[in-house]
Design a protein around this motif. Structure first.
Motif: not given
Length: 152
Positions: A16-19, A4-6, A53-57, A83-84
């Motif tokens: 918060e995303l990491l939590q 996962i990339g943030i 595999d997944l990016l939160f942008l 995912v935005f």
């Protein structure tokens, strides 16, 4: 293991995303992941090697729009789930241009996050049954669906 990339310029939001990811992991014992956090779009683009595999942008960043970072990523990686994470709903239509999976609206809430992550994992698990060929050069790494190969 899910990679996962943030991309988030506000440390409080990335934390918060990491939590949320850790909470999800505590609720789903088979879920495993690794993350890398970027605070600027150019950091992500410079480091991007088609291994997520997944990016939160985040959409609004100091150096560029997250949607622009997604456009650049899509030039070389059509498989990563995007995912935005934003409070700017006016960019929802632009997400279709980059084949974004979904949006998470700020302020972040755990339940919508967990539901979207479960959907993502279901799709990725189904797609992982596909055979992928990974080609590495000094400059880049490509993942190619074996079904897309016609001739070598």
């Amino acid at each position: 293991m899910l990679r996962i990339g943030i991309l988030e310029d506000e440390k409080a939001r990335s934390d918060e995303l990491l939590q949320f990811l850790e909470r999800y992991k505590s609720e789903h014992e088979r879920f495993s992941y690794s993350t890398k956090v970027f605070s600027a779009g150019y950091q992500l683009l410079f480091d991007y090697k088609q291994d997520y595999d997944l990016l939160f942008l985040d959409i609004r960043l100091p150096d560029m729009l997250g949607i622009d970072a997604a456009r650049e990523i899509r030039k070389n990686d059509e498989y990563v789930m995007i995912v935005f994470v934003t409070n700017l709903t006016q960019y929802a239509i632009a997400g279709y241009e980059v084949n974004a999976f979904d949006y998470i609206l700020k302020p972040l809430l755990y339940q919508p996050f967990a539901l979207k992550l479960t959907r993502i994992l279901n799709i990725l698990n189904r797609d992982s049954a596909k055979k992928m060929l990974t080609l590495k050069t000094r400059q880049l790494t490509l993942r190619i669906d074996a079904d897309a190969i016609l001739y070598i």
